[in-house]
Design an enzyme around this catalytic site. Structure first.
Site, PDB file in Angstrom:
ATOM      1  CG  HIS A 264      39.729  43.670  31.174  1.00 42.64           C
ATOM      2  ND1 HIS A 264      40.274  42.619  30.585  1.00 42.64           N
ATOM      3  CD2 HIS A 264      39.737  43.245  32.439  1.00 42.64           C
ATOM      4  CE1 HIS A 264      40.008  41.437  31.350  1.00 42.64           C
ATOM      5  NE2 HIS A 264      39.916  41.890  32.576  1.00 42.64           N
TER       6      HIS A 264
ATOM      7  CG  ASP B  34      38.225  43.251  36.361  1.00 45.08           C
ATOM      8  OD1 ASP B  34      38.879  42.868  35.254  1.00 45.08           O
ATOM      9  OD2 ASP B  34      37.326  42.327  36.657  1.00 45.08           O
ATOM     10  CG  ASP B  35      36.302  45.309  33.100  1.00 48.10           C
ATOM     11  OD1 ASP B  35      36.758  45.389  32.006  1.00 48.10           O
ATOM     12  OD2 ASP B  35      36.196  44.286  33.664  1.00 48.10           O
TER      13      ASP B  35
ATOM     14  CG  HIS C 279      40.524  36.878  33.824  1.00 54.74           C
ATOM     15  ND1 HIS C 279      41.553  37.349  33.099  1.00 54.74           N
ATOM     16  CD2 HIS C 279      39.787  37.708  34.321  1.00 54.74           C
ATOM     17  CE1 HIS C 279      41.373  38.782  33.012  1.00 54.74           C
ATOM     18  NE2 HIS C 279      40.189  39.114  33.737  1.00 54.74           N
TER      19      HIS C 279
ATOM     20  CG  HIS D 169      42.896  42.067  36.600  1.00 56.93           C
ATOM     21  ND1 HIS D 169      42.561  40.819  37.159  1.00 56.93           N
ATOM     22  CD2 HIS D 169      41.999  42.216  35.815  1.00 56.93           C
ATOM     23  CE1 HIS D 169      41.332  40.213  36.646  1.00 56.93           C
ATOM     24  NE2 HIS D 169      41.003  41.233  35.778  1.00 56.93           N
TER      25      HIS D 169
ATOM     26  CD  GLU E 143      35.677  37.193  37.305  1.00 62.09           C
ATOM     27  OE1 GLU E 143      36.050  36.874  36.397  1.00 62.09           O
ATOM     28  OE2 GLU E 143      35.128  38.439  37.527  1.00 62.09           O
TER      29      GLU E 143
END
Ligand code: HPA
Ligand code: ZN
Length: 336
Positions: free
Chosen positions: A18, A277-278, A196, A16, A199
């Site tokens: 991005h 994630d980021d 997703h 996961h 969340e």
């Protein structure tokens, strides 16, 4: 063995991530200069100061604005190469990364520019760093289902480079059900699917992702605990959850890492994985996510092993490659 050392040395898979969320402030400044794009920041400290988020949307506004500096194939190549080099430092050996084509095509960047740059870096990373990979194209759920379908059609000539489709961006008010037709078409075209869900959105969105989009994994999924029947189903079917602890704290899904429900998810027998994630926006790459979560929740060596193993099991690798990585993981757990 010291658990921090153990976390460092075990082979990891990241499921996961991005790629646009790995854009570090230094690269943002450099690309803005190279591509002559005005940023609302004059230095990297000002950029970092802007990373103070109250929810998912407050992050997405900053994240989409930052992505405007990415214009050329070489930009996407350098972005992805930098991520892979950073991931290698954390002993990541397999990645399944997301990209958001609509963030770029809506600025008149060609689809090929984005995919070719990312794919070139992934192949370069495999040969230089030994990192295997899959590529997942996400639809932005705040845009229409028609836009998503047009994006899927634009991706068809690049089928050999894209393994799966996903669904990201603003969750609340944009349920998976809106994208049923697009996901059916994607599956008919041979793509694997993830989404997703859960969340910020309710457990019902996780159910929709499973029942209507037929996804193989749920990205985040942390709100499943509000629905015991759903938890029982996720356990029974061993649906992987790609959990991102530092992201969840930064976006105020949990007030602190100590309050995160990852350990409870594990205790229920869910197939939980740890991801970043980021990472440029949320304060840590995958190693940092493992370390900080271990510390905050007092995870055991067994928990760390389970998390790392789950990521290989939940990956889109073939059985032989999964087994090879799991054997390497087993060796790293036991060797002195
Ligand atoms: N959630 C939804 N969309 C996103 C995220 C996220 O955590 N990161 C990048 N796009
Ligand atoms: Zn995400």
């Amino acid at each position: 063995m010291d658990i921090t050392r153990l976390i460092q040395r075990i082979p990891k898979a990241e499921l996961h991530l991005h790629i646009e969320g790995t854009l570090e402030p230094e690269m943002m400044m450099a690309l803005a200069r190279r591509n002559e794009i005005e940023l609302p920041y004059s230095n990297v400290d000002e950029i970092r100061d802007a990373y103070d988020f109250s929810n998912l949307q407050s992050f997405l506004d900053v994240y989409y604005a930052g992505a405007r500096v990415l214009r050329e194939e070489q930009d996407f190549f350098e972005l992805t190469r930098a991520y892979l080099e950073r991931a290698a430092e954390d002993n990541v050996c397999h990645v399944e990364i997301f990209f958001d084509p609509q963030t770029h095509t809506e600025r008149d960047i060609e689809f090929a520019t984005v995919v070719d740059g990312i794919d070139r870096a992934l192949r370069d990373g495999r040969s230089r760093l030994g990192i295997t990979f899959r590529l997942i194209m996400c639809f932005l759920r705040h845009l229409s289902a028609e836009d998503a379908m047009a994006t899927l059609e634009a991706a068809l000539p690049f089928k050999d480079k894209i393994d799966a489709v996903g669904l990201d961006s603003s969750e609340l008010g944009h349920p998976p059900s809106r994208f049923t037709e697009v996901f059916n078409r994607a599956r008919d075209e041979g793509f694997l699917t993830v989404a997703h869900a859960g969340e910020e959105g309710p457990p019902a969105y996780i159910r929709e992702a499973l029942d209507l989009l037929n996804v193989e994994r749920i990205d985040h999924g942390v709100r499943c605990l509000e629905d015991p029947d759903l938890v029982a189903r996720l356990v029974e079917e061993q649906v992987p959850l790609t959990v991102c602890p530092l992201s969840n704290v930064k976006l105020c899904v949990f007030d602190s890492l100590e309050q995160h429900n990852l350990k409870q998810l594990l205790q229920h027998g869910l197939c939980v994985t740890v991801n970043s994630d980021d990472p440029s926006y949320f304060g840590g790459y995958i190693g940092e996510n493992y370390r900080r979560t271990q510390e905050a929740l007092e995870l055991s060596e067994d928990d760390i092993y389970t998390l790392a193993k789950n990521a290989f099991v939940a990956s889109f690798l073939g059985d032989t490659e999964k087994q090879r990585y799991i054997s390497e993981l087993d060796q790293a757990m036991t060797s002195p």
